[in-house]
Design an enzyme around this catalytic site. Structure first.
Site, PDB file in Angstrom:
ATOM      1  N   HIS A 124     -36.337  41.665  -8.053  1.00 34.06           N
ATOM      2  CA  HIS A 124     -37.336  41.276  -7.494  1.00 34.06           C
ATOM      3  C   HIS A 124     -37.306  41.239  -6.145  1.00 34.06           C
ATOM      4  O   HIS A 124     -37.101  40.194  -5.822  1.00 34.06           O
ATOM      5  CB  HIS A 124     -38.395  40.607  -7.955  1.00 34.06           C
ATOM      6  CG  HIS A 124     -38.947  40.820  -9.336  1.00 34.06           C
ATOM      7  ND1 HIS A 124     -39.390  41.619 -10.107  1.00 34.06           N
ATOM      8  CD2 HIS A 124     -38.531  40.100 -10.981  1.00 34.06           C
ATOM      9  CE1 HIS A 124     -39.508  41.365 -11.408  1.00 34.06           C
ATOM     10  NE2 HIS A 124     -38.929  40.663 -11.754  1.00 34.06           N
ATOM     11  N   LYS A 218     -27.318  19.731  -4.531  1.00 30.99           N
ATOM     12  CA  LYS A 218     -26.344  20.611  -3.969  1.00 30.99           C
ATOM     13  C   LYS A 218     -24.439  19.855  -3.822  1.00 30.99           C
ATOM     14  O   LYS A 218     -23.917  20.371  -3.727  1.00 30.99           O
ATOM     15  CB  LYS A 218     -26.983  20.211  -2.538  1.00 30.99           C
ATOM     16  CG  LYS A 218     -27.166  21.026  -1.801  1.00 30.99           C
ATOM     17  CD  LYS A 218     -28.159  20.316   0.146  1.00 30.99           C
ATOM     18  CE  LYS A 218     -29.260  20.978   0.766  1.00 30.99           C
ATOM     19  NZ  LYS A 218     -29.786  20.683   1.677  1.00 30.99           N
TER      20      LYS A 218
END
Length: 228
Positions: A124, A218
């Site tokens: 998608h 992160k």
């Protein structure tokens, strides 16, 4: 790092095997895609016999007879699409693309200069450029594989052993077998995900993620158990 550390070329693509050595760096496969396609015996191949009227096909394109085709899409050559793969509406395949068996190339996805191995899913609104997706790799909706630095310099590869110059101006990512990225993740140029590694949704991630690890912030990773 060598290609066999993260990806395995399936038997369905064995006629391209001489260009994709398991002993080479995985990013070395990317510039060989075009050469591999240039040597394919297009005239001897049997292509798809029922191309929908709304599909635009240009150049040397091989589509296996079992590929499921949509009413509308654009496929430019050179491109090779293997058995059992599904192409969904409005896909844009820009050429220098090899797609293995039983893959999904979804609605409004764009692919160029990439190698998509068996069972990989690009379902998608994805962009895949100058990249290799391993067997069973999966991109969530909206995942982008960025392939060009803002300064357009050669893309470095950051490995545990140190930083290596890929020598490539355009280099997206290497997804190891069964690696995944969640919805709307942005994968930075030169990224390598090990086998079964996962990048969680809506992240911007670059560098190297080892086998079986998930990055959900992160600076944090954790080992996960992937069952297939």
């Amino acid at each position: 790092m060598i290609a066999s550390d993260v990806i395995t070329l399936p038997e369905t693509l064995e006629h391209f095997a001489k260009w994709f050595s398991p002993d080479d760096a995985p990013w070395a496969w990317i510039p060989r895609i075009e050469e591999a396609l240039s040597k394919f015996s297009w005239l001897l191949a049997q292509g798809h016999s029922a191309i929908p009227a709304g599909m635009h096909i240009k150049g040397k394109v091989y589509i296996h007879p079992t590929v499921k085709l949509p009413p509308t899409a654009v496929i430019e050559g050179p491109t090779w699409i293997g058995p059992g793969t599904e192409i969904r509406p409005n896909a844009y395949i820009r050429g220098k693309v090899i797609i293995g068996a039983n893959c999904v190339i979804g609605n409004s996805c764009e692919l160029k200069n990439c190698l998509v191995l068996d069972g990989a899913q690009v379902p998608h609104f994805n962009y895949v450029g100058d990249s290799v997706l391993g067997q069973g790799a999966h991109l969530g909706a909206g995942v982008i594989l960025a392939n060009l630095r803002l300064d357009q310099a050669s893309v470095p590869v950051r490995l545990p052993s140190g930083t290596v110059d890929s020598g490539l101006r355009k280099f997206g990512a290497i997804f190891g077998d069964h690696a995944e990225a969640g919805c709307n993740a942005v994968i930075q140029p030169g990224t390598i995900l090990g086998r079964k590694a996962i990048v969680m949704p809506s992240m911007s991630f670059g560098g190297y993620l080892p086998d079986g690890k998930m990055v959900y912030a992160k600076t944090e990773t954790r080992i996960i158990d992937r069952r297939f």
